[in-house]
Write a protein that holds these residues in place. Structure first.
Motif, PDB file in Angstrom:
ATOM      1  N   ARG A   8       0.812  -1.224   0.000  1.00  0.00           N
ATOM      2  CA  ARG A   8       0.000   0.000   0.000  1.00  0.00           C
ATOM      3  C   ARG A   8       0.843   1.271   0.000  1.00  0.00           C
ATOM      4  NH1 ARG A   8      -2.029   1.070   4.347  1.00  0.00           N
ATOM      5  NH2 ARG A   8      -1.699  -0.751   5.636  1.00  0.00           N
ATOM      6  N   ARG A   9       2.082   1.206   0.502  1.00  0.00           N
ATOM      7  CA  ARG A   9       2.886   2.411   0.723  1.00  0.00           C
ATOM      8  C   ARG A   9       3.092   3.234  -0.548  1.00  0.00           C
ATOM      9  NH1 ARG A   9       6.772   4.870  -0.742  1.00  0.00           N
ATOM     10  NH2 ARG A   9       7.076   3.229  -2.277  1.00  0.00           N
ATOM     11  N   ARG A  10       2.874   4.523  -0.448  1.00  0.00           N
ATOM     12  CA  ARG A  10       3.156   5.470  -1.524  1.00  0.00           C
ATOM     13  C   ARG A  10       3.752   6.741  -0.926  1.00  0.00           C
ATOM     14  NH1 ARG A  10       0.762   5.364  -6.414  1.00  0.00           N
ATOM     15  NH2 ARG A  10       2.485   6.788  -6.794  1.00  0.00           N
ATOM     16  N   SER A  11       4.405   7.532  -1.764  1.00  0.00           N
ATOM     17  CA  SER A  11       4.872   8.846  -1.311  1.00  0.00           C
ATOM     18  C   SER A  11       3.712   9.824  -1.358  1.00  0.00           C
ATOM     19  CB  SER A  11       6.004   9.348  -2.219  1.00  0.00           C
ATOM     20  OG  SER A  11       7.141   8.550  -2.075  1.00  0.00           O
ATOM     21  N   VAL A  12       3.553  10.594  -0.279  1.00  0.00           N
ATOM     22  CA  VAL A  12       2.467  11.572  -0.192  1.00  0.00           C
ATOM     23  C   VAL A  12       3.079  12.941   0.085  1.00  0.00           C
ATOM     24  CG1 VAL A  12       0.388  12.247   1.078  1.00  0.00           C
ATOM     25  CG2 VAL A  12       0.851   9.821   0.649  1.00  0.00           C
ATOM     26  N   ARG A  13       2.763  13.887  -0.793  1.00  0.00           N
ATOM     27  CA  ARG A  13       3.369  15.224  -0.712  1.00  0.00           C
ATOM     28  C   ARG A  13       2.345  16.320  -0.444  1.00  0.00           C
ATOM     29  NH1 ARG A  13       5.409  12.186  -4.846  1.00  0.00           N
ATOM     30  NH2 ARG A  13       7.650  11.735  -4.801  1.00  0.00           N
ATOM     31  N   ARG A  14       1.076  15.940  -0.298  1.00  0.00           N
ATOM     32  CA  ARG A  14       0.013  16.932   0.009  1.00  0.00           C
ATOM     33  C   ARG A  14      -0.680  16.517   1.292  1.00  0.00           C
ATOM     34  NH1 ARG A  14      -2.787  19.018  -5.419  1.00  0.00           N
ATOM     35  NH2 ARG A  14      -4.120  19.937  -3.841  1.00  0.00           N
ATOM     36  N   ALA A  61      16.027  24.065   1.653  1.00  0.00           N
ATOM     37  CA  ALA A  61      17.410  23.599   1.820  1.00  0.00           C
ATOM     38  C   ALA A  61      17.967  22.969   0.555  1.00  0.00           C
ATOM     39  CB  ALA A  61      17.498  22.607   2.974  1.00  0.00           C
ATOM     40  N   LYS A  62      17.072  22.556  -0.342  1.00  0.00           N
ATOM     41  CA  LYS A  62      17.559  22.055  -1.627  1.00  0.00           C
ATOM     42  C   LYS A  62      16.676  22.585  -2.744  1.00  0.00           C
ATOM     43  CE  LYS A  62      15.314  17.600  -2.180  1.00  0.00           C
ATOM     44  NZ  LYS A  62      15.593  16.372  -2.911  1.00  0.00           N
ATOM     45  N   LYS A  63      17.215  22.515  -3.956  1.00  0.00           N
ATOM     46  CA  LYS A  63      16.601  23.215  -5.085  1.00  0.00           C
ATOM     47  C   LYS A  63      15.196  22.701  -5.414  1.00  0.00           C
ATOM     48  CE  LYS A  63      17.670  24.389  -9.882  1.00  0.00           C
ATOM     49  NZ  LYS A  63      18.611  24.161 -10.974  1.00  0.00           N
ATOM     50  N   ALA A  64      15.043  21.406  -5.514  1.00  0.00           N
ATOM     51  CA  ALA A  64      13.756  20.849  -5.965  1.00  0.00           C
ATOM     52  C   ALA A  64      13.434  19.598  -5.170  1.00  0.00           C
ATOM     53  CB  ALA A  64      13.836  20.510  -7.452  1.00  0.00           C
ATOM     54  N   GLY A  65      12.144  19.326  -5.088  1.00  0.00           N
ATOM     55  CA  GLY A  65      11.736  18.062  -4.475  1.00  0.00           C
ATOM     56  C   GLY A  65      11.586  18.111  -2.969  1.00  0.00           C
ATOM     57  N   GLY A  66      11.557  19.300  -2.409  1.00  0.00           N
ATOM     58  CA  GLY A  66      11.383  19.382  -0.958  1.00  0.00           C
ATOM     59  C   GLY A  66      10.446  20.498  -0.532  1.00  0.00           C
ATOM     60  N   CYS A 111       6.807  11.304   2.838  1.00  0.00           N
ATOM     61  CA  CYS A 111       7.668  11.284   1.650  1.00  0.00           C
ATOM     62  C   CYS A 111       9.109  11.560   2.051  1.00  0.00           C
ATOM     63  CB  CYS A 111       7.211  12.345   0.641  1.00  0.00           C
ATOM     64  SG  CYS A 111       8.112  12.253  -0.934  1.00  0.00           S
ATOM     65  N   TRP A 112       9.993  10.792   1.454  1.00  0.00           N
ATOM     66  CA  TRP A 112      11.442  10.952   1.632  1.00  0.00           C
ATOM     67  C   TRP A 112      11.879  12.199   0.890  1.00  0.00           C
ATOM     68  CZ3 TRP A 112      14.846   6.093   2.039  1.00  0.00           C
ATOM     69  CH2 TRP A 112      16.208   6.399   1.990  1.00  0.00           C
ATOM     70  N   VAL A 113      12.646  13.066   1.548  1.00  0.00           N
ATOM     71  CA  VAL A 113      13.268  14.210   0.881  1.00  0.00           C
ATOM     72  C   VAL A 113      14.780  14.011   0.952  1.00  0.00           C
ATOM     73  CG1 VAL A 113      13.582  16.717   0.898  1.00  0.00           C
ATOM     74  CG2 VAL A 113      11.341  15.735   1.484  1.00  0.00           C
ATOM     75  N   GLN A 114      15.372  13.763  -0.203  1.00  0.00           N
ATOM     76  CA  GLN A 114      16.808  13.500  -0.273  1.00  0.00           C
ATOM     77  C   GLN A 114      17.591  14.770   0.051  1.00  0.00           C
ATOM     78  OE1 GLN A 114      18.205  10.594  -0.895  1.00  0.00           O
ATOM     79  NE2 GLN A 114      20.331  11.205  -1.166  1.00  0.00           N
ATOM     80  N   ILE A 115      18.569  14.689   0.907  1.00  0.00           N
ATOM     81  CA  ILE A 115      19.424  15.844   1.232  1.00  0.00           C
ATOM     82  C   ILE A 115      20.872  15.575   0.814  1.00  0.00           C
ATOM     83  CG2 ILE A 115      20.362  17.295   3.093  1.00  0.00           C
ATOM     84  CD1 ILE A 115      17.444  17.911   2.391  1.00  0.00           C
ATOM     85  N   PRO A 157      -2.259   1.936  -4.665  1.00  0.00           N
ATOM     86  CA  PRO A 157      -1.017   1.133  -4.665  1.00  0.00           C
ATOM     87  C   PRO A 157      -0.471   0.946  -6.068  1.00  0.00           C
ATOM     88  CG  PRO A 157      -2.821  -0.003  -3.547  1.00  0.00           C
ATOM     89  CD  PRO A 157      -3.420   1.183  -4.192  1.00  0.00           C
ATOM     90  N   HIS A 158       0.823   0.661  -6.143  1.00  0.00           N
ATOM     91  CA  HIS A 158       1.450   0.327  -7.436  1.00  0.00           C
ATOM     92  C   HIS A 158       0.972  -1.041  -7.901  1.00  0.00           C
ATOM     93  CE1 HIS A 158       4.267   3.610  -7.661  1.00  0.00           C
ATOM     94  NE2 HIS A 158       4.757   3.354  -6.466  1.00  0.00           N
ATOM     95  N   GLU A 159       1.006  -1.205  -9.215  1.00  0.00           N
ATOM     96  CA  GLU A 159       0.819  -2.546  -9.780  1.00  0.00           C
ATOM     97  C   GLU A 159       2.094  -3.334  -9.506  1.00  0.00           C
ATOM     98  OE1 GLU A 159      -1.814  -3.682 -11.691  1.00  0.00           O
ATOM     99  OE2 GLU A 159      -2.855  -1.829 -11.110  1.00  0.00           O
TER     100      GLU A 159
HETATM  101  C1  LIG Z   1      16.450   7.664  -1.844  1.00  0.00           C
HETATM  102  C2  LIG Z   1      15.164   8.383  -2.153  1.00  0.00           C
HETATM  103  C3  LIG Z   1      15.161   9.748  -2.310  1.00  0.00           C
HETATM  104  C4  LIG Z   1      13.979  10.428  -2.592  1.00  0.00           C
HETATM  105  N1  LIG Z   1      14.003  11.784  -2.641  1.00  0.00           N
HETATM  106  C5  LIG Z   1      12.869  12.449  -2.893  1.00  0.00           C
HETATM  107  C6  LIG Z   1      12.858  13.875  -2.893  1.00  0.00           C
HETATM  108  O1  LIG Z   1      13.848  14.533  -2.629  1.00  0.00           O
HETATM  109  N2  LIG Z   1      11.682  14.498  -3.164  1.00  0.00           N
HETATM  110  C7  LIG Z   1      10.519  13.798  -3.433  1.00  0.00           C
HETATM  111  O2  LIG Z   1       9.491  14.435  -3.671  1.00  0.00           O
HETATM  112  N3  LIG Z   1      10.501  12.433  -3.422  1.00  0.00           N
HETATM  113  C8  LIG Z   1      11.634  11.757  -3.146  1.00  0.00           C
HETATM  114  N4  LIG Z   1      11.622  10.389  -3.070  1.00  0.00           N
HETATM  115  C9  LIG Z   1      10.362   9.666  -3.324  1.00  0.00           C
HETATM  116  C10 LIG Z   1      10.366   9.028  -4.709  1.00  0.00           C
HETATM  117  O3  LIG Z   1      10.220  10.033  -5.685  1.00  0.00           O
HETATM  118  C11 LIG Z   1       9.248   7.996  -4.769  1.00  0.00           C
HETATM  119  O4  LIG Z   1       9.508   6.972  -3.820  1.00  0.00           O
HETATM  120  C12 LIG Z   1       9.118   7.362  -6.138  1.00  0.00           C
HETATM  121  O5  LIG Z   1       8.723   8.336  -7.097  1.00  0.00           O
HETATM  122  C13 LIG Z   1       8.097   6.224  -6.168  1.00  0.00           C
HETATM  123  O6  LIG Z   1       6.829   6.672  -5.726  1.00  0.00           O
HETATM  124  P1  LIG Z   1       6.139   5.995  -4.453  1.00  0.00           P
HETATM  125  O7  LIG Z   1       7.011   6.268  -3.243  1.00  0.00           O
HETATM  126  O8  LIG Z   1       4.783   6.644  -4.350  1.00  0.00           O
HETATM  127  O9  LIG Z   1       6.055   4.520  -4.696  1.00  0.00           O
HETATM  128  C14 LIG Z   1      12.777   9.700  -2.763  1.00  0.00           C
HETATM  129  C15 LIG Z   1      12.780   8.316  -2.592  1.00  0.00           C
HETATM  130  C16 LIG Z   1      13.942   7.663  -2.276  1.00  0.00           C
HETATM  131  C17 LIG Z   1      13.910   6.174  -2.044  1.00  0.00           C
END
Ligand SMILES: Cc1cc2nc3c(=O)[nH]c(=O)nc-3n(C[C@H](O)[C@H](O)[C@H](O)COP(=O)(O)O)c2cc1C
Length: 169
Positions: A8-14, A61-66, A111-115, A157-159
């Protein structure tokens, strides 16, 4: 079951902005403490951030994705003292994953934010930015930040269809 949560796990940004129940926060943090580490050195530290100004600073702290960190209910900055363990990236990544799964198990958006290895909009090192924001020492390495918040739109969920990535010899 852990496998059900993984499916079921997914990344949630909202996030809705509603507070995460305190007992759930503690469960998520305990999952991080339970993560294995190389030679059981346990080099990881978990900085819990609820303060809105700090969340906004971490978001930049970082350009994009956070950017969504500024709307999170809380963030857990996962870092380690590199002088304690040469496997700090692996150790932090496992702890971050454990907490990500614990959040998913409880239906909390995360959601994971890579630093580590990332830069901000001006080309500055994202790790150095986070060290400055949290007043951390130079040997503290920051793998990533777990962004957390309540959600009313958990993605589907993902397929489980990419079986060609499994190579059976
Ligand atoms: C090592 C790692 C770094 C990631 N860094 C970011 C990030 O900086 N910003 C972001 O929005 N998502 C980040 N993610 C989430 C991924 O984008 C996400 O896991 C991927 O697109 C698959 O989607 P899901 O988690 O919904 O299955 C990261 C995931 C991992 C494992």
């Amino acid at each position: 079951m852990i496998l059900d949560t993984m499916k079921r796990r997914r990344s949630v940004r909202r996030y809705t902005g509603e507070a995460i129940p305190g007992d759930v926060t503690e469960e998520i943090l305990k999952a991080g403490l339970l993560a294995p580490s190389s030679r059981n050195l346990k080099p990881c530290y978990f900085y819990v951030v609820n303060d809105r100004q700090l969340l906004a600073q971490l978001a930049a702290a970082k350009k994009a994705g956070g950017a969504f960190l500024k709307d999170a209910s809380m963030a857990i900055v996962v870092c380690a003292d590199e002088t304690k363990a040469d496997t700090w990236t692996e150790d932090c990544s496992i702890a971050l994953t454990y907490m990500d799964l614990a959040a998913a198990e409880r239906g909390i958006g995360s959601c994971w934010v890579q630093i580590h290895l990332r830069k901000d909009a001006d080309g500055n090192d994202a790790e150095a930015n986070v060290r400055r924001i949290l007043h951390l020492g130079d040997t503290m390495r920051i793998a990533g930040i777990l962004s957390l918040g309540m959600t009313d739109a958990y993605p589907a969920p993902h397929e489980e269809s990419e079986t060609d990535r499994i190579i059976r010899l």
